[in-house]
Design an enzyme around this catalytic site. Structure first.
Site, PDB file in Angstrom:
ATOM      1  N   HIS A 135      16.466  -0.374   4.498  1.00  0.00           N
ATOM      2  CA  HIS A 135      16.843   0.329   3.251  1.00  0.00           C
ATOM      3  C   HIS A 135      16.367  -0.517   2.077  1.00  0.00           C
ATOM      4  CE1 HIS A 135      19.983   2.667   0.726  1.00  0.00           C
ATOM      5  NE2 HIS A 135      19.250   1.946  -0.101  1.00  0.00           N
ATOM      6  N   HIS A 189      14.449  -0.461  -2.003  1.00  0.00           N
ATOM      7  CA  HIS A 189      13.912   0.199  -3.203  1.00  0.00           C
ATOM      8  C   HIS A 189      12.747  -0.630  -3.718  1.00  0.00           C
ATOM      9  CE1 HIS A 189      17.418   2.886  -3.627  1.00  0.00           C
ATOM     10  NE2 HIS A 189      18.071   1.870  -3.074  1.00  0.00           N
ATOM     11  N   LYS A 240      16.499  11.318   3.157  1.00  0.00           N
ATOM     12  CA  LYS A 240      17.576  10.615   2.488  1.00  0.00           C
ATOM     13  C   LYS A 240      18.485  11.612   1.787  1.00  0.00           C
ATOM     14  CE  LYS A 240      19.889   7.425   0.375  1.00  0.00           C
ATOM     15  NZ  LYS A 240      20.159   6.010   0.483  1.00  0.00           N
ATOM     16  N   HIS A 269      23.637   8.352   1.740  1.00  0.00           N
ATOM     17  CA  HIS A 269      24.405   7.604   0.743  1.00  0.00           C
ATOM     18  C   HIS A 269      25.808   8.210   0.769  1.00  0.00           C
ATOM     19  CE1 HIS A 269      24.865   5.272  -3.120  1.00  0.00           C
ATOM     20  NE2 HIS A 269      25.949   6.020  -3.085  1.00  0.00           N
ATOM     21  N   HIS A 318      24.287   1.318   3.717  1.00  0.00           N
ATOM     22  CA  HIS A 318      25.067   0.329   2.960  1.00  0.00           C
ATOM     23  C   HIS A 318      26.576   0.595   3.039  1.00  0.00           C
ATOM     24  CE1 HIS A 318      24.528   3.585   0.151  1.00  0.00           C
ATOM     25  NE2 HIS A 318      23.367   3.163  -0.315  1.00  0.00           N
ATOM     26  N   ASP A 329      19.082  -2.898   0.743  1.00  0.00           N
ATOM     27  CA  ASP A 329      19.330  -2.137  -0.484  1.00  0.00           C
ATOM     28  C   ASP A 329      18.928  -2.955  -1.708  1.00  0.00           C
ATOM     29  OD1 ASP A 329      20.021  -0.012  -2.079  1.00  0.00           O
ATOM     30  OD2 ASP A 329      22.171  -0.376  -1.997  1.00  0.00           O
TER      31      ASP A 329
HETATM   32  C1  NCD Z   1      20.172   1.834  -6.005  1.00  0.00           C
HETATM   33  C2  NCD Z   1      19.035   1.915  -7.031  1.00  0.00           C
HETATM   34  O1  NCD Z   1      19.078   1.194  -8.015  1.00  0.00           O
HETATM   35  O2  NCD Z   1      18.097   2.696  -6.814  1.00  0.00           O
HETATM   36  N1  NCD Z   1      21.269   1.127  -6.593  1.00  0.00           N
HETATM   37  C3  NCD Z   1      22.268   0.507  -5.917  1.00  0.00           C
HETATM   38  O3  NCD Z   1      23.210   0.066  -6.545  1.00  0.00           O
HETATM   39  N2  NCD Z   1      22.228   0.351  -4.617  1.00  0.00           N
HETATM   40  C4  NCD Z   1      20.537   3.195  -5.556  1.00  0.00           C
HETATM   41  C5  NCD Z   1      21.371   3.213  -4.329  1.00  0.00           C
HETATM   42  O4  NCD Z   1      20.912   2.880  -3.236  1.00  0.00           O
HETATM   43  O5  NCD Z   1      22.533   3.592  -4.426  1.00  0.00           O
HETATM   44 ZN    ZN Z   2      19.768   1.991  -2.069  1.00  0.00          ZN
END
Ligand code: NCD
Ligand code: ZN
Length: 348
Positions: free
Chosen positions: A14, A16, A100, A137, A175, A248
Site C-alpha cells: 500500500h 502513495h 481500491k 479503506h 492499514h 501507506d
Molecule cells: C493518504 C493520502 O494522503 O493519500 N493519507 C493517509 O493519511 N493515509 C490517503 C489514505 O490512504 O487514506
Molecule cells: Zn493510503
C-alpha cells in the site's frame, strides 16, 4: 556485537507515489528498499480505468532513476460507474492487481468514492469471479460516527455485509488500526487479509495530541488508543499469513501538513525497514520480519517471493535519516519515530 538479518527483498502492499514532481522526488525511497508496491490510485483525477493505470505506470517507470528496478503493481479506483469489462480486461492483461474502495469523503482525494454500494455490486461480483482483490479503506464517513470509531463501525455495517453479499470476493483491509480490525481478520479463514503500516505499530493517539498537536503524526485512519497499537504489533509480528506490510507512505509537502487544516499522511518509505526491524526485535520476533514484509503479501496476491535479498545490520550508533526529503513539489517531512534506531539496511 553486530547483529544482522537477511530477508527476501520486501514489497510494499500500500503506497502513495503521487505524480509529477512529487513522484520524481519520492520514487527512489521506495525503489531502494522495495521490489514491488501496490500503487494507490487516489490521484486528482483518480485512476479509474485501465488506460489511465497503464499511463500512470509508464510515468512511474519513467520517474525511476536509471539503474534502479521497481515494479509498480497498479490498482484502479472503484467508482459507482466502474465498468466490469474494463476491470476484467485490465486484470487479464496483467496490468491491474487490485481495485481500491474508498468510501466517499473518507480521506485525501476520495471524493469519487462509493456512496451507494448497490451500484458497485456487478463489478464486485466480477472481481470475485476473476479473483481480483478489493483493497478497502475501512472507515465510515457519516458525521455522527466518532472518528476513532469509524473503522469498527465500518467492519460491522459495511464490510461484513458486503462480504456476505459477494461470496468469494478477496478483500484486503488496508492499514488496520484497531483491535477490532485484527480480530475480524482472525475470525475469517478465507478471502481476507490486512495490511498494517509501520507508523501505526509505533504511535498511538497520544503521540498526535499530547504536548501540542503533531501534524506529522496525523494520518488516516487516525492512530487509536494504546490497546489497539499493541494488538497491531502482536498481529504484525505473529507471522500469521493474513497480515502483511503496507506502509501507506503518503507524501505531502511539509507546509500542507503544518497548516490550519493539515493533510493526512505519514512519509515512511525511507525508514520503514529500519523501524520494522526495531519493532520486531522489541517484540522478540525478528524471525517473523520476513513473513510480514516479504512473504505473506506475495502469497495473498499469488505472486512469487522476490529472489533478491535485503540485509539489515544492527550497529552500535543510531542510524540517522534526513528529517526532510526535498522534492520538486516542496520538502516532505520524514516520519520521526521519537526514539533511536540502530538497524540499517545494507546498501548493495
Ligand atoms: C493518504 C493520502 O494522503 O493519500 N493519507 C493517509 O493519511 N493515509 C490517503 C489514505 O490512504 O487514506
Ligand atoms: Zn493510503
Amino acid at each position: 556485537m553486530t547483529q544482522s538479518i537477511t530477508i527476501p527483498t520486501p514489497d510494499d502492499w500500500h503506497l502513495h507515489l503521487r505524480d509529477g514532481a512529487m513522484l520524481e522526488g519520492v520514487i527512489a525511497d521506495s525503489a531502494r528498499h522495495f521490489a514491488r508496491a501496490i500503487i494507490m490510485p487516489n490521484l486528482v483525477p483518480p485512476v479509474v480505468r485501465g488506460d489511465q493505470a497503464a499511463s500512470y505506470r509508464d510515468r512511474i517507470l519513467k520517474a525511476l532513476p536509471v539503474g534502479m528496478t521497481f515494479e509498480p503493481l497498479m490498482t484502479l479506483y472503484l467508482t459507482e460507474t466502474t465498468d466490469p469489462d474494463d476491470v476484467e480486461a485490465a486484470t487479464k492483461s496483467g496490468l491491474v492487481k487490485a481495485l481500491k474502495l474508498y468510501p466517499a469523503g473518507a480521506t485525501t482525494n476520495s471524493d469519487s468514492g462509493v456512496t451507494d454500494f448497490v451500484k458497485v455490486q456487478p463489478v464486485l461480483e466480477r472481481m470475485a469471479e476473476i479473483g481480483l482483490p478489493l483493497c478497502v479503506h475501512g472507515e465510515v464517513t457519516t458525521a455522527d460516527v466518532d472518528i476513532f470509531d469509524r473503522e469498527a463501525v465500518f467492519i460491522e455495517t459495511v464490510l461484513d455485509p458486503l462480504r456476505k453479499r459477494v461470496p468469494g470476493l478477496r478483500v484486503v483491509m488496508e492499514h488496520v488500526t484497531t483491535k477490532d480490525g485484527v480480530d475480524y481478520v482472525r475470525a475469517n479463514e478465507k478471502d481476507l487479509a490486512a495490511t498494517l503500516t509501520t507508523h501505526h505499530l509505533i504511535i498511538n493517539r497520544n503521540h498526535i495530541l499530547v504536548g501540542g498537536i503533531k501534524p506529522h503524526y496525523y494520518c488516516l485512519p487516525v492512530a487509536k488508543r494504546e490497546l489497539h497499537r499493541l494488538a497491531l504489533r502482536e498481529a504484525a509480528t505473529s507471522g500469521d499469513a493474513r497480515f502483511f506490510l503496507g506502509t501507506d507512505s503518503a507524501p505531502h509537502p511539509t507546509d500542507l501538513k503544518e497548516n490550519a487544516c493539515g493533510c493526512a499522511g505519514c512519509y515512511t518509505s525511507i525508514n520503514t525497514m529500519s523501524l520494522l526491524a526495531h519493532v520486531f526485535e522489541e517484540e522478540d520476533k525478528l524471525d517473523n520480519l520476513e513473513k510480514f514484509s516479504s512473504q505473506n503479501g506475495p502469497a495473498f496476491y499469488g505472486l512469487p517471493v522476490n529472489e533478491t535479498t535485503m540485509t539489515l545490520v544492527k550497529g552500535d550508533a543510531p542510524v540517522t535519516f534526513p528529517s526532510e526529503v526535498k522534492t520538486g513539489a516542496g520538502p516532505v517531512t520524514v516520519f520521526d519515530p521519537g526514539f533511536d534506531v540502530f538497524w540499517k539496511v545494507e546498501e548493495n
